[in-house]
Design a protein around this motif. Sequence first.
Motif, PDB file in Angstrom:
ATOM      1  N   SER A1259       0.832  -1.196   0.000  1.00 34.56           N
ATOM      2  CA  SER A1259       0.000   0.000   0.000  1.00 34.56           C
ATOM      3  C   SER A1259       0.864   1.242   0.000  1.00 34.56           C
ATOM      4  O   SER A1259       2.010   1.232   0.458  1.00 34.56           O
ATOM      5  CB  SER A1259      -0.937   0.022   1.216  1.00 34.56           C
ATOM      6  N   ILE A1260       0.275   2.312  -0.527  1.00 40.45           N
ATOM      7  CA  ILE A1260       0.901   3.639  -0.537  1.00 40.45           C
ATOM      8  C   ILE A1260      -0.147   4.612  -0.019  1.00 40.45           C
ATOM      9  O   ILE A1260      -1.302   4.610  -0.486  1.00 40.45           O
ATOM     10  CB  ILE A1260       1.370   4.027  -1.953  1.00 40.45           C
ATOM     11  N   GLU A1261       0.241   5.447   0.938  1.00 41.25           N
ATOM     12  CA  GLU A1261      -0.734   6.297   1.622  1.00 41.25           C
ATOM     13  C   GLU A1261      -0.222   7.729   1.664  1.00 41.25           C
ATOM     14  O   GLU A1261       0.972   7.971   1.878  1.00 41.25           O
ATOM     15  CB  GLU A1261      -0.964   5.775   3.042  1.00 41.25           C
ATOM     16  N   MET A1262      -1.130   8.684   1.459  1.00 42.71           N
ATOM     17  CA  MET A1262      -0.800  10.104   1.590  1.00 42.71           C
ATOM     18  C   MET A1262      -1.909  10.777   2.385  1.00 42.71           C
ATOM     19  O   MET A1262      -3.096  10.614   2.066  1.00 42.71           O
ATOM     20  CB  MET A1262      -0.640  10.759   0.218  1.00 42.71           C
ATOM     21  N   THR A1263      -1.524  11.517   3.420  1.00 43.21           N
ATOM     22  CA  THR A1263      -2.490  12.265   4.223  1.00 43.21           C
ATOM     23  C   THR A1263      -2.057  13.718   4.298  1.00 43.21           C
ATOM     24  O   THR A1263      -0.870  14.030   4.203  1.00 43.21           O
ATOM     25  CB  THR A1263      -2.614  11.687   5.649  1.00 43.21           C
ATOM     26  N   VAL A1264      -3.040  14.592   4.491  1.00 42.36           N
ATOM     27  CA  VAL A1264      -2.813  16.035   4.605  1.00 42.36           C
ATOM     28  C   VAL A1264      -3.304  16.486   5.968  1.00 42.36           C
ATOM     29  O   VAL A1264      -4.436  16.164   6.364  1.00 42.36           O
ATOM     30  CB  VAL A1264      -3.522  16.808   3.477  1.00 42.36           C
ATOM     31  N   ASP A1265      -2.437  17.197   6.688  1.00 43.94           N
ATOM     32  CA  ASP A1265      -2.772  17.747   8.003  1.00 43.94           C
ATOM     33  C   ASP A1265      -3.260  16.674   8.970  1.00 43.94           C
ATOM     34  O   ASP A1265      -4.215  16.879   9.744  1.00 43.94           O
ATOM     35  CB  ASP A1265      -3.823  18.855   7.879  1.00 43.94           C
ATOM     36  N   ASN A1266      -2.632  15.498   8.918  1.00 49.11           N
ATOM     37  CA  ASN A1266      -2.901  14.404   9.857  1.00 49.11           C
ATOM     38  C   ASN A1266      -4.370  13.989   9.874  1.00 49.11           C
ATOM     39  O   ASN A1266      -4.865  13.461  10.867  1.00 49.11           O
ATOM     40  CB  ASN A1266      -2.467  14.775  11.279  1.00 49.11           C
ATOM     41  N   CYS A1267      -5.053  14.234   8.804  1.00 54.68           N
ATOM     42  CA  CYS A1267      -6.469  13.847   8.728  1.00 54.68           C
ATOM     43  C   CYS A1267      -6.545  12.355   8.445  1.00 54.68           C
ATOM     44  O   CYS A1267      -6.061  11.888   7.414  1.00 54.68           O
ATOM     45  CB  CYS A1267      -7.177  14.645   7.642  1.00 54.68           C
ATOM     46  N   ARG A1268      -7.161  11.589   9.368  1.00 50.56           N
ATOM     47  CA  ARG A1268      -7.242  10.138   9.218  1.00 50.56           C
ATOM     48  C   ARG A1268      -8.622   9.691   8.739  1.00 50.56           C
ATOM     49  O   ARG A1268      -8.907   8.501   8.727  1.00 50.56           O
ATOM     50  CB  ARG A1268      -6.926   9.449  10.551  1.00 50.56           C
ATOM     51  N   LEU A1269      -9.469  10.632   8.357  1.00 53.55           N
ATOM     52  CA  LEU A1269     -10.779  10.251   7.841  1.00 53.55           C
ATOM     53  C   LEU A1269     -10.630   9.662   6.447  1.00 53.55           C
ATOM     54  O   LEU A1269      -9.694   9.976   5.716  1.00 53.55           O
ATOM     55  CB  LEU A1269     -11.704  11.472   7.807  1.00 53.55           C
ATOM     56  N   SER A1270     -11.588   8.825   6.087  1.00 50.34           N
ATOM     57  CA  SER A1270     -11.519   8.198   4.771  1.00 50.34           C
ATOM     58  C   SER A1270     -11.609   9.228   3.653  1.00 50.34           C
ATOM     59  O   SER A1270     -11.082   9.012   2.559  1.00 50.34           O
ATOM     60  CB  SER A1270     -12.641   7.173   4.635  1.00 50.34           C
ATOM     61  N   THR A1271     -12.264  10.360   3.928  1.00 53.80           N
ATOM     62  CA  THR A1271     -12.412  11.375   2.883  1.00 53.80           C
ATOM     63  C   THR A1271     -11.128  12.127   2.620  1.00 53.80           C
ATOM     64  O   THR A1271     -10.948  12.695   1.551  1.00 53.80           O
ATOM     65  CB  THR A1271     -13.507  12.367   3.289  1.00 53.80           C
ATOM     66  N   CYS A1272     -10.210  12.167   3.595  1.00 54.41           N
ATOM     67  CA  CYS A1272      -8.988  12.950   3.395  1.00 54.41           C
ATOM     68  C   CYS A1272      -7.734  12.095   3.466  1.00 54.41           C
ATOM     69  O   CYS A1272      -6.642  12.623   3.584  1.00 54.41           O
ATOM     70  CB  CYS A1272      -8.915  14.110   4.387  1.00 54.41           C
ATOM     71  N   MET A1273      -7.891  10.759   3.420  1.00 58.51           N
ATOM     72  CA  MET A1273      -6.756   9.854   3.282  1.00 58.51           C
ATOM     73  C   MET A1273      -6.747   9.333   1.852  1.00 58.51           C
ATOM     74  O   MET A1273      -7.759   8.851   1.352  1.00 58.51           O
ATOM     75  CB  MET A1273      -6.849   8.681   4.260  1.00 58.51           C
ATOM     76  N   SER A1274      -5.615   9.457   1.189  1.00 57.09           N
ATOM     77  CA  SER A1274      -5.482   8.988  -0.182  1.00 57.09           C
ATOM     78  C   SER A1274      -4.659   7.721  -0.173  1.00 57.09           C
ATOM     79  O   SER A1274      -3.519   7.717   0.312  1.00 57.09           O
ATOM     80  CB  SER A1274      -4.814  10.063  -1.048  1.00 57.09           C
ATOM     81  N   LEU A1275      -5.240   6.635  -0.693  1.00 57.02           N
ATOM     82  CA  LEU A1275      -4.596   5.326  -0.655  1.00 57.02           C
ATOM     83  C   LEU A1275      -4.434   4.794  -2.064  1.00 57.02           C
ATOM     84  O   LEU A1275      -5.223   5.086  -2.960  1.00 57.02           O
ATOM     85  CB  LEU A1275      -5.417   4.335   0.183  1.00 57.02           C
ATOM     86  N   GLY A1276      -3.406   3.995  -2.263  1.00 51.83           N
ATOM     87  CA  GLY A1276      -3.173   3.318  -3.522  1.00 51.83           C
ATOM     88  C   GLY A1276      -2.372   2.062  -3.287  1.00 51.83           C
ATOM     89  O   GLY A1276      -1.762   1.876  -2.233  1.00 51.83           O
TER      90      GLY A1276
END
Length: 1541
Positions: A1259-1276
């Motif tokens: 998996s590859i993950e990118m988050t902005v401002d430590n937001c762990r919600l599904s709407t602001c976590m980008s996964l690939g």
Amino acid sequence: MSLQIQNNNNNSESNNNNSENPAQQQPHQQHKRKCRRQRRNCSNSNSYSYSYTCPQPRPLTRLMALAIVLAITAYCSPALLVEAIQAGSSPSSSSSASAFHMTTIGGFTGDNRKPAFINCAGYAPSVKEEQPENTYVFTVQAVDPDPDQEISYSLVQSAADRTKFIINPSSGVIMTAHTFDRDEPIHEKFVFVTVQATDNGLPPLDDVCTFNVTIEDINDNPPVFNKARYDESMSENTNLDAVVMSISASDFDDGNNSIVEYEILRERDFQYFKIDKESGIIYLQRPIDKRPGQMYTINVRAYNIVPDPLQEAHIEVRIRVVESSIKPPSFVDPIDVPIYLKEDLMNFSEPIVTLRAVSNMPDKPEVIFELITGRTEQTNGKNTFVFNQIGNEVTIRLGKSLDYESITAYSLTMSVRNTFELAAEHNIKIMVEDVNDNIPFFTEVKSGTILENEPPGTPVMQVRAFDMDGTPANNIVTFELADNRDLFAIDPNTGNITALTTFDREERDFYNVKVSATDNSPSSLFNNGDHNHGNQVFRISIGDKNDHKPHFQQTTYLADKLLEDANTNFEVIEVKAEDEDNASQIVYSIESGNVGDAFKIGLKTGKITVNQRLDYETITEYELKVRAFDGIYDDFTTVIVKIEDVNDNPPVFKEEYSKTIQEGPILSNDCILNIEAYDPDIKDRNADQHIVYSIVKEDHKKFLTIDNSGCLRLIQPLDRDPPNGHKSWQVLIAASDQDGVGTTLKSVKPVIITLEDVNDNAPFLINQMPVIWPENRNPGQVVQLLANDYDEPQNGPPFGFGIDSEASADIKTKFSIDHDYLFANVQFDREEQKEYFIPIRVSDSGHPKQSSVSILHLIIGDVNDNAMSEGSSRIFMYNYKGEAQDTDIGRVFVDDNDDWDLDDKSFEWKNGIPHEQFRLNPSTGMITMLYGTQEGEYFLTFTVTEDAVLIPRHSVDAEVTVLIRTLPEEAVDKSGSIRFYNITKEEFITVKRDVQADDNFSLKDRLQLSLATLFNTSVSNVDVFTVLQNENRTLDVRFSAHGSPYYAPEKLNGIVAQNQQQLENDLDLQMLMVNIDECLIEKLKCESSCTNELIKSSVPYMIYSNKSSFVGVNAFVQAQCVCGSLLPESPCLNGGSRRYGENDACDCIEGFTGPHCELVSVGFYGNGHAFYEPISVCDNTRISMEIAPQHEQGLVMYLGPLNYNPLLPLSDFLALELDRGYPVLSVDYGSGMVRIKHKHIQLQPGRSYQLDIILQRASIEMTVDNCRLSTCMSLGAPQGPNEFLNVNAPLLLGGAPVDLSQLGRQFNWTHVPNQQGFFGCVRNLTVNDRTYNLGMPSLSKNIDSGCQRAVAVAVSFGIDRNFIIAIITCIALLLIILLAVVVQKKQKNGWHEKDIDDIRETIINYEDEGGGERDTDYDLNVLRTQPFYEEKLYKDPHALQSGMRDPNDIPDIGDFLGGKKENCDRDTGAFTVDDVRHYAYEGDGNSDGSLSSLASCTDDGDLNFDYLSNFGPRFRKLADMYGEEPSDTDSNVDDEQGWRI
């Protein structure tokens, strides 16, 4: 008493599974009445012989029998006890153990009675003070009337109290946990201790005992004199034996330890005085022989009368002689009787005693009183009493409150002095009287217990209370009940509470009883004449008795579908029995039906679990009889357990399988074998067995296949012959049941396939090569040819040999073959040709016949037939850190066409004079550098003598130039590296013989020249110090370069990678890798995490190549299978210092805020970039950074290749970019790209955002401002089979200096990162928790270190960018207008009339001092020179900014001045004539450069002088004059103005 028990038919009884407890065969109340009758009969009987005709008991051990006898002796209930034991018996061993365990745990199965302390009232333990912890104090003991009871002891105290004692819970031994001090100021004279004894009955009952531990005094305090010094006086006519003075000392100890005696030490003036050893009164013993004013001095010793240990004190006493007319003062009517004071005296104004004194000097009647402050509290050491003088009277009053419990008596000394400093003392005894000022308090015991149905008069508990008053008149406590007097009674003296009635727990289970403790005298705290009372409520619980039968919730329990493969301890079912008695503890056991001990039951939980392996094929159902027993009564239930079949038998093959086939092509698609297996779980062998077959080994699957019917077929021919073939193939066939679906079982069977040989391999030569044939030998037989064939012998020998028809005419002329022998047809000369490669066709005898061509390598052996001539050679050596020991560096070279003639030569120093730094081997010519040789150039001369059969003896000279250079460790640590392809180390360092001297460069030298050009530095600043040969003709080369500091490896490798194609063309070599990385090929060295470690050795290595030798540093990269991270070069960077006492903490210069003093921010303007350390391969890579963008588009970070290398086309890369303000992450692990676009948060200009990237295998993950919600976590998910990011290029921020579009086309990237650079600030970049030194990149262009520039500040405040551009444009226009006005003004003033071309500048032109001197004849044109410009292939503006330099790098002024000199030397337009005139002027025309501007012989890169501030304080003035920023602390930059994150 005797016990007679009939024990007939024990064996048969023990096997009777249906026996029941006799108590269960009669009603419950009838059973109770029977027990009571037995007790009465026992008490009325005079005979203790007893016979009971209940069913016979089972065999008992001696221990059980003894327990029964003891129980009957203690409590006469034999029948009940026997019945209890019989009820606890069981035919199964497990249940018997359970019943006996219950008997021993529960103790006596009748009434449960509390333990009691033996003689608690008589406990009076003591312990000496100052004893260490764990000192024995006392042993308490309690007994329980119930048999088999275990009593545990514990101390009862509040949580806030300090633990002073510990107790052994089993033995009752009390020991100290504290060191006591009986004396001042702690006064630990006694300590109250409360011990609780608890039995193990159900419920547990307890008793408490409170007693006083006396702290005994030891002689641990020396006497203390009541005065710090004694200065007394006596009249000169004092008579013998008259009292001179008295001294006194006190001792804090008690009893005899406090008795003090005195003596005068036999020293100084001791013979004049004597002392009463008990009172301390000093008498005159000899006549006075000193005049008034003189003084006697004696030393007095005070000591305890107890000598063990000896405690003593010394004091000096000085006695002054005064005139006889001078008399000391005296007290008038002193008080000699003790004064008694109540301890509650609170009148601080009323005098306690009044004293009057006279001076005894009529002319000087004045006196001064003083209340001596002693050194103990008893001698007024704490100013408990104060005095007030009025004239010749003094009164003593109370200064502090008294406390009898602390101090019972005081000894006050009042001193009076007259004008002549003569004094008199009077001692006043004050006795403190105790008053009733302490209220009784209860100890920590708060509760008690009494069992239900106990008769009146049964003891319940004992309460204890204490009164802290010091005398028996006030501290004797009595008790009474304040309530519940109809239920309980209390002994007024002992505090024992007893029951007045019989209690029923089911009616009420506890009572709160209030107890009042009263002392024995009227209280001094109240004025009502009443005594002091202390009250406390105690909780008395009614204990339960076992008088109810347990019963199961169900008569039958069912556990259905228990899988036969259930694990051991798997929970099957839980049975539960209930009992109305709280005191009874139910024990469960399996009585019958447990075949094979398949199950077990929790004794206390009732949980039935698997105990043995189950087998459906053996038994399918269990019926268990389970018993619940509470110590007296029991109940039974039935548990049915049904077993369910599972697939627990793997398939079985019907036979062993083997087959012989012919090797070669596949002729048909028929089965070569039919495999058959069956499933034992399927009883019908004729039914479908649901078995699927497969081939186990992956490498066999490309040759064979098998279907579900068991048909084994060939899909590719099997190879029989070496090197990859086998005569017999073992193929593993797997058979899986249940059609291979779900939880299947598998069996594997080897199938042997034997191959018959066919002639399908050609023979080949197996001669040991090369074959040596000496030169000058006559034609003849060279060697017998040997061959081999992978086929069987019938298809192999005899072999035929012949020169291949395609061989050259030269080969056919010089060589021939007869049968299996090779012949030379001519005589050879090695100097014409050294080796031949002869193609020989070899054929076998098989059918059909096979043949092939093998190459025979033949070398013409050398014969020494050529005379040598003089020769010269060059040896270059790098001495790593100057630590090389004695090292072989190369051989002496002479020019000789022969090369196998070393044995014919001898070597010696020319003229027999050896060099002191080198050693010569006379046989081999090897030169050894000795340890300690300094760097430099050495010229060595030798004489070489040759003597051979064909050559007459002769000698020639040989010259060897040795260049030794010391290489510091920093050069190796900061080195770049290249892996070249298809070249040897000898080829790399060899200098060609046939090339002119001016162009006589090796590939190593050419690389050094090219690198110097790339790095824009002199050749002497570049070192190529490692040349290591690898397999497959690859060569590892390490190099370093420096100006003042050494360049970082990221800079070196980055520049080389950008110019790889140019460098390959210059050297005519191919590069396999720039920045050698053993982790680059995924899973080649490590399965997961991989980090490169640079291994360095002080042992050099040598490469010898005739005219040139090279001795290099043995440094190479080794893969370590760990997750590495960026490590700082030193613990503290940028001038920081290690914090004392902390391993990883640094004190940093202001502005460097990283954990190791990193500068954690860097700014970009959309057209720059910065190089940083690459990252390691890790299972879990965590990248974190803060960015403050000023533009919505741009490449923030790039980690990937800088060029396309067709020899190693690795396409791994990572790119972080902004697309319309949204972060976009592109990652390619080398097998496909994934693009992750964050769509939740759009990054706004001027604001700061936290970005976190996590790279993992799956998996590859990118988050902005430590937001762990599904709407602001980008996964690939990574694409393809690769699992790691393998990149050896530097990490780039702000942009990329290479054409990413071209790289994308070459690597076939599905998305090419944005070429536009990032505009904004990057801060706090960490990779795997390591902080990057962002402000100090290894290589950069157009960056703002620390984000401090003014434009950035303006933008960061949110000012529109177009507005900034407009402001700048307006300012530029104003400057142009102002310049035009100034030029126009100059023309009006006639400045244009001066001939600009006539530069006759004198001091007058400067309008400075000396304008009137006659110095106008000097033409400064002679001082002017053309500026020197040097073409730069690479421009590094960052290296010219002092703010970008690493403060840890020590500036090298020598290199700086040397570089300036070298540039001037290369300047063809510079004047070589020096005269006074040239140095007499400052200015731009000076040919040797102005000392003010340092502008001569410079280029664009040299015009920045910020680095002068790092040269030290002596260059600070130059730095301030010519640097862009003030030096050191002169900077006025406001740290608050800069990029805002």
